[in-house]
Every structure is written in C-alpha cells, then in structure tokens.
Design a protein around this motif. Structure first.
Motif, PDB file in Angstrom:
ATOM      1  N   ASP A   1     -10.877   0.213  -0.874  1.00 50.82           N
ATOM      2  CA  ASP A   1     -11.028   1.188  -2.295  1.00 50.82           C
ATOM      3  C   ASP A   1     -10.184   2.696  -2.059  1.00 50.82           C
ATOM      4  O   ASP A   1     -10.230   2.954  -2.936  1.00 50.82           O
ATOM      5  CB  ASP A   1     -12.682   1.441  -1.931  1.00 50.82           C
ATOM      6  CG  ASP A   1     -13.851   0.892  -2.686  1.00 50.82           C
ATOM      7  OD1 ASP A   1     -13.012  -0.463  -3.732  1.00 50.82           O
ATOM      8  OD2 ASP A   1     -14.659   0.475  -2.047  1.00 50.82           O
ATOM      9  N   PHE A   2     -10.150   2.956  -0.983  1.00 51.66           N
ATOM     10  CA  PHE A   2      -9.558   3.721  -0.807  1.00 51.66           C
ATOM     11  C   PHE A   2      -7.895   3.960  -1.202  1.00 51.66           C
ATOM     12  O   PHE A   2      -7.229   5.091  -1.690  1.00 51.66           O
ATOM     13  CB  PHE A   2      -9.338   4.536   0.760  1.00 51.66           C
ATOM     14  CG  PHE A   2     -10.427   5.388   1.502  1.00 51.66           C
ATOM     15  CD1 PHE A   2     -10.361   6.961   1.176  1.00 51.66           C
ATOM     16  CD2 PHE A   2     -11.477   4.571   2.257  1.00 51.66           C
ATOM     17  CE1 PHE A   2     -11.321   7.412   1.239  1.00 51.66           C
ATOM     18  CE2 PHE A   2     -12.529   5.444   2.330  1.00 51.66           C
ATOM     19  CZ  PHE A   2     -12.415   7.175   2.449  1.00 51.66           C
ATOM     20  N   LYS A   3      -7.540   2.761  -1.188  1.00 52.31           N
ATOM     21  CA  LYS A   3      -6.295   2.710  -1.520  1.00 52.31           C
ATOM     22  C   LYS A   3      -5.666   2.795  -3.029  1.00 52.31           C
ATOM     23  O   LYS A   3      -4.976   3.326  -3.803  1.00 52.31           O
ATOM     24  CB  LYS A   3      -5.601   0.972  -0.959  1.00 52.31           C
ATOM     25  CG  LYS A   3      -4.037   1.308  -1.651  1.00 52.31           C
ATOM     26  CD  LYS A   3      -3.414  -0.442  -1.177  1.00 52.31           C
ATOM     27  CE  LYS A   3      -1.964  -0.716  -1.312  1.00 52.31           C
ATOM     28  NZ  LYS A   3      -1.425  -1.980  -0.873  1.00 52.31           N
ATOM     29  N   ASN A   4      -6.932   2.011  -3.647  1.00 54.58           N
ATOM     30  CA  ASN A   4      -6.567   2.244  -5.237  1.00 54.58           C
ATOM     31  C   ASN A   4      -7.144   3.752  -5.862  1.00 54.58           C
ATOM     32  O   ASN A   4      -5.724   4.017  -6.398  1.00 54.58           O
ATOM     33  CB  ASN A   4      -7.886   1.269  -5.714  1.00 54.58           C
ATOM     34  CG  ASN A   4      -7.607   0.569  -5.792  1.00 54.58           C
ATOM     35  OD1 ASN A   4      -6.052  -0.745  -5.358  1.00 54.58           O
ATOM     36  ND2 ASN A   4      -8.447  -0.872  -5.423  1.00 54.58           N
ATOM     37  N   ASP A   5      -7.409   4.637  -4.911  1.00 53.92           N
ATOM     38  CA  ASP A   5      -7.958   5.772  -5.574  1.00 53.92           C
ATOM     39  C   ASP A   5      -6.672   6.608  -4.877  1.00 53.92           C
ATOM     40  O   ASP A   5      -6.116   7.832  -6.063  1.00 53.92           O
ATOM     41  CB  ASP A   5      -9.232   6.531  -5.476  1.00 53.92           C
ATOM     42  CG  ASP A   5     -10.345   5.724  -5.981  1.00 53.92           C
ATOM     43  OD1 ASP A   5      -9.843   5.464  -7.199  1.00 53.92           O
ATOM     44  OD2 ASP A   5     -11.955   5.457  -5.204  1.00 53.92           O
ATOM     45  N   LEU A   6      -6.556   6.759  -4.260  1.00 56.97           N
ATOM     46  CA  LEU A   6      -5.502   7.176  -3.402  1.00 56.97           C
ATOM     47  C   LEU A   6      -3.920   7.245  -4.605  1.00 56.97           C
ATOM     48  O   LEU A   6      -3.134   7.994  -5.164  1.00 56.97           O
ATOM     49  CB  LEU A   6      -4.418   7.162  -1.928  1.00 56.97           C
ATOM     50  CG  LEU A   6      -5.892   7.570  -1.108  1.00 56.97           C
ATOM     51  CD1 LEU A   6      -4.998   6.503   0.917  1.00 56.97           C
ATOM     52  CD2 LEU A   6      -5.539   8.692  -0.499  1.00 56.97           C
ATOM     53  N   ILE A   7      -3.685   5.750  -5.167  1.00 54.03           N
ATOM     54  CA  ILE A   7      -2.735   5.029  -5.592  1.00 54.03           C
ATOM     55  C   ILE A   7      -3.142   5.830  -6.675  1.00 54.03           C
ATOM     56  O   ILE A   7      -1.352   6.838  -7.665  1.00 54.03           O
ATOM     57  CB  ILE A   7      -2.437   3.683  -6.170  1.00 54.03           C
ATOM     58  CG1 ILE A   7      -2.295   3.206  -4.713  1.00 54.03           C
ATOM     59  CG2 ILE A   7      -1.236   3.579  -7.262  1.00 54.03           C
ATOM     60  CD1 ILE A   7      -1.991   1.316  -4.998  1.00 54.03           C
ATOM     61  N   ASP A   8      -4.009   6.650  -7.345  1.00 54.01           N
ATOM     62  CA  ASP A   8      -4.711   6.965  -8.929  1.00 54.01           C
ATOM     63  C   ASP A   8      -4.490   8.008  -8.646  1.00 54.01           C
ATOM     64  O   ASP A   8      -3.520   8.730  -9.949  1.00 54.01           O
ATOM     65  CB  ASP A   8      -5.839   6.920  -9.038  1.00 54.01           C
ATOM     66  CG  ASP A   8      -6.062   5.434  -9.801  1.00 54.01           C
ATOM     67  OD1 ASP A   8      -5.457   4.807  -9.828  1.00 54.01           O
ATOM     68  OD2 ASP A   8      -7.316   4.544  -9.381  1.00 54.01           O
ATOM     69  N   LYS A   9      -4.444   8.897  -7.619  1.00 59.35           N
ATOM     70  CA  LYS A   9      -4.166   9.705  -7.430  1.00 59.35           C
ATOM     71  C   LYS A   9      -2.915  10.354  -7.176  1.00 59.35           C
ATOM     72  O   LYS A   9      -2.260  11.626  -6.719  1.00 59.35           O
ATOM     73  CB  LYS A   9      -5.167  10.690  -6.617  1.00 59.35           C
ATOM     74  CG  LYS A   9      -6.235  11.471  -7.244  1.00 59.35           C
ATOM     75  CD  LYS A   9      -7.480  11.955  -5.920  1.00 59.35           C
ATOM     76  CE  LYS A   9      -8.865  11.775  -6.498  1.00 59.35           C
ATOM     77  NZ  LYS A   9      -8.743  12.303  -7.715  1.00 59.35           N
ATOM     78  N   GLY A  10      -1.458   9.437  -7.259  1.00 51.62           N
ATOM     79  CA  GLY A  10      -0.547  10.378  -6.853  1.00 51.62           C
ATOM     80  C   GLY A  10       0.029   9.588  -6.154  1.00 51.62           C
ATOM     81  O   GLY A  10       1.416   9.710  -5.851  1.00 51.62           O
ATOM     82  N   VAL A  11      -0.800   8.411  -4.651  1.00 52.53           N
ATOM     83  CA  VAL A  11       0.359   8.682  -3.740  1.00 52.53           C
ATOM     84  C   VAL A  11       0.603   7.208  -3.729  1.00 52.53           C
ATOM     85  O   VAL A  11       0.383   6.128  -4.353  1.00 52.53           O
ATOM     86  CB  VAL A  11      -0.877   8.387  -2.301  1.00 52.53           C
ATOM     87  CG1 VAL A  11       0.027   8.446  -1.408  1.00 52.53           C
ATOM     88  CG2 VAL A  11      -1.693  10.244  -2.116  1.00 52.53           C
ATOM     89  N   PRO A  12       2.573   6.979  -3.337  1.00 47.31           N
ATOM     90  CA  PRO A  12       3.278   6.017  -3.550  1.00 47.31           C
ATOM     91  C   PRO A  12       2.828   4.487  -2.898  1.00 47.31           C
ATOM     92  O   PRO A  12       1.761   4.599  -1.542  1.00 47.31           O
ATOM     93  CB  PRO A  12       4.407   6.031  -3.233  1.00 47.31           C
ATOM     94  CG  PRO A  12       4.245   7.284  -3.436  1.00 47.31           C
ATOM     95  CD  PRO A  12       3.243   8.023  -3.501  1.00 47.31           C
ATOM     96  N   ALA A  13       2.003   3.413  -3.530  1.00 49.48           N
ATOM     97  CA  ALA A  13       1.451   2.629  -2.457  1.00 49.48           C
ATOM     98  C   ALA A  13       2.019   2.070  -0.860  1.00 49.48           C
ATOM     99  O   ALA A  13       1.642   1.537  -0.246  1.00 49.48           O
ATOM    100  CB  ALA A  13       1.113   1.034  -3.233  1.00 49.48           C
ATOM    101  N   GLU A  14       3.607   2.396  -0.842  1.00 50.96           N
ATOM    102  CA  GLU A  14       3.977   1.847   0.365  1.00 50.96           C
ATOM    103  C   GLU A  14       3.901   2.740   1.013  1.00 50.96           C
ATOM    104  O   GLU A  14       4.708   2.386   2.365  1.00 50.96           O
ATOM    105  CB  GLU A  14       5.840   1.734  -0.318  1.00 50.96           C
ATOM    106  CG  GLU A  14       6.277   3.060  -0.967  1.00 50.96           C
ATOM    107  CD  GLU A  14       6.387   2.945  -2.032  1.00 50.96           C
ATOM    108  OE1 GLU A  14       7.142   3.749  -2.797  1.00 50.96           O
ATOM    109  OE2 GLU A  14       5.658   2.291  -3.162  1.00 50.96           O
ATOM    110  N   ARG A  15       3.612   4.205   0.552  1.00 48.51           N
ATOM    111  CA  ARG A  15       2.733   5.008   2.133  1.00 48.51           C
ATOM    112  C   ARG A  15       1.979   4.760   2.652  1.00 48.51           C
ATOM    113  O   ARG A  15       1.720   5.699   2.836  1.00 48.51           O
ATOM    114  CB  ARG A  15       3.335   6.429   1.308  1.00 48.51           C
ATOM    115  CG  ARG A  15       4.605   6.405   0.967  1.00 48.51           C
ATOM    116  CD  ARG A  15       5.657   6.964   1.899  1.00 48.51           C
ATOM    117  NE  ARG A  15       6.623   7.312   1.445  1.00 48.51           N
ATOM    118  CZ  ARG A  15       7.707   7.579   2.292  1.00 48.51           C
ATOM    119  NH1 ARG A  15       7.576   8.120   3.624  1.00 48.51           N
ATOM    120  NH2 ARG A  15       9.135   7.996   2.272  1.00 48.51           N
ATOM    121  N   ILE A  16       1.006   3.836   2.008  1.00 47.15           N
ATOM    122  CA  ILE A  16       0.071   3.707   2.064  1.00 47.15           C
ATOM    123  C   ILE A  16      -0.251   2.097   2.897  1.00 47.15           C
ATOM    124  O   ILE A  16       0.208   0.839   2.864  1.00 47.15           O
ATOM    125  CB  ILE A  16      -1.073   3.510   1.341  1.00 47.15           C
ATOM    126  CG1 ILE A  16      -1.269   4.693   0.464  1.00 47.15           C
ATOM    127  CG2 ILE A  16      -2.852   3.423   1.879  1.00 47.15           C
ATOM    128  CD1 ILE A  16      -1.783   4.531  -1.415  1.00 47.15           C
TER     129      ILE A  16
END
Length: 204
Positions: A99-114
């Motif tokens: 859940d956190f990852k999906n919302d972080l990506i939606d807010k502009g954090v690249p997936a490879e940084r998570i």
C-alpha cells in the motif's frame, strides 16, 4: 489486608516504572528527532514504519497518510536516496508495505527507489531488520514523533546511527504509548530478536 497492601504497592511501583521509562526514552531520543527538513542530516535510506492504510471507520488512516507525505518530502528534498517500507503482511489480504509503495509511486517516487520489508510486524523488527537484512547502519526513521522516539531508542541499542523525521501528528501521545515503551525497554533488556530474519537484501 497485608496482601492488599502488597498489591497496591506493587501496582504503584509498576506505574512509576512505566512513567519513568516513558520519559527516559524521550530523553534518549532528544536531539535525534527533526521537524525541519532543511536541518535533518542526509542518509542513504529512509525507513518508513508501517501502518494500516485504513482506519476502522473505513477512512484513510491519517498516521499512514502523513507518513507517506513525510517520506515523499524527504525524498524530493534529497535527504534520502531510497525508501525502505517496513510493515505487516502477516495475513491474507493485508499488505502494509505494498500500500505504501503504490502511494509513494503515485506521488512521484520511482519504483526502483522503494524497497519493501514484509516482516516488520513491530517496531523492533523493522529497526533490526533494516540493519541485519538490508545492511543499513545509518537510517532516517519516518513516523510520528512519539513513535520515532521509541524507534530511535531501539536503534541506539542495536548500534544503528539513526535520526528521525517527524510526520505530522494526528493526536497527542496516547496511553498505549506508555505501555509500548515499557515493552520496548524489556525487549532491549532481554535482547529480544525479530520474529523473522532471513536472506540479506542489498540496497544499492
């Protein structure tokens, strides 16, 4: 009557111990909690402590919402390079890290940084696993202030150089935190291990 006095005295001693432990942990964390994103030191990894996305009412859990926002702010300010989300995924249909990852990506954090830690069942597990599994000896913890203080206390015991960024608070410290800190102090005293460790995961 004698037994009653013993029970009362024991209860008072426990209450005093819990009270003192609460404030001792606050003292130990002093100077390591930051509200100002400009003054917090940079670390490679920011560790977001897990929370359920939804409150029992069905609305968005504000603890969760504000932790997401704090992590995004740190990343965009270049105060962290990677985000490690540590949360509970212990039962079917419940997955805090994703859940956190999906919302972080939606807010502009690249997936490879998570990076995700699915075995962060409690704060101690999240902190110890950040070091033992993900190889981090210095981290920026991301949660609300009361939670960050307890997490820093645990990190210090395990030799982790930790600072914390305080996400917006939802309400003042609850009575539950007094008990959580008492439990944390016992865990530290007896060197309690995380529920799971496992294979190492490299953040690079």
């Amino acid at each position: 009557m004698k037994k009653l006095k013993i029970l009362i005295l024991s209860g008072v001693c426990v209450a005093v111990g819990v009270f003192l432990t609460f404030h001792w942990i606050s003292y130990k964390a002093k100077g390591f909690n930051y509200n100002d994103i400009d003054t917090i030191p940079k670390n490679k990894v920011g560790l977001v402590l897990g929370a359920s996305k939804y409150a029992p009412s069905g609305n968005i859990n504000l603890f969760y919402k504000y932790r997401v926002e704090a992590a995004v702010d740190l990343y965009k300010a270049r105060k962290i390079d990677y985000i490690l989300v540590s949360g509970d995924n212990g039962r079917k249909g419940y997955d805090e890290p994703t859940d956190f990852k999906n919302d972080l990506i939606d807010k502009g954090v690249p997936a490879e940084r998570i990076f995700l830690d699915y075995a962060g069942f409690r704060t101690l597990d999240s902190i110890v696993r950040a070091k033992e599994i993900f190889g981090q000896n210095a981290i920026t913890i991301i949660s609300q202030r009361f939670h960050n203080q307890r997490a820093i206390y645990i990190a210090q015991h395990y030799g982790i150089d930790a600072v914390a960024y305080n996400a917006k608070d939802v309400y003042k410290t609850s009575a539950r935190e007094y008990l959580a800190r008492a439990k944390a102090s016992l865990d530290v005293l007896f060197n309690v291990e995380p529920k799971f460790l496992g294979d190492k995961i490299v953040i690079k």
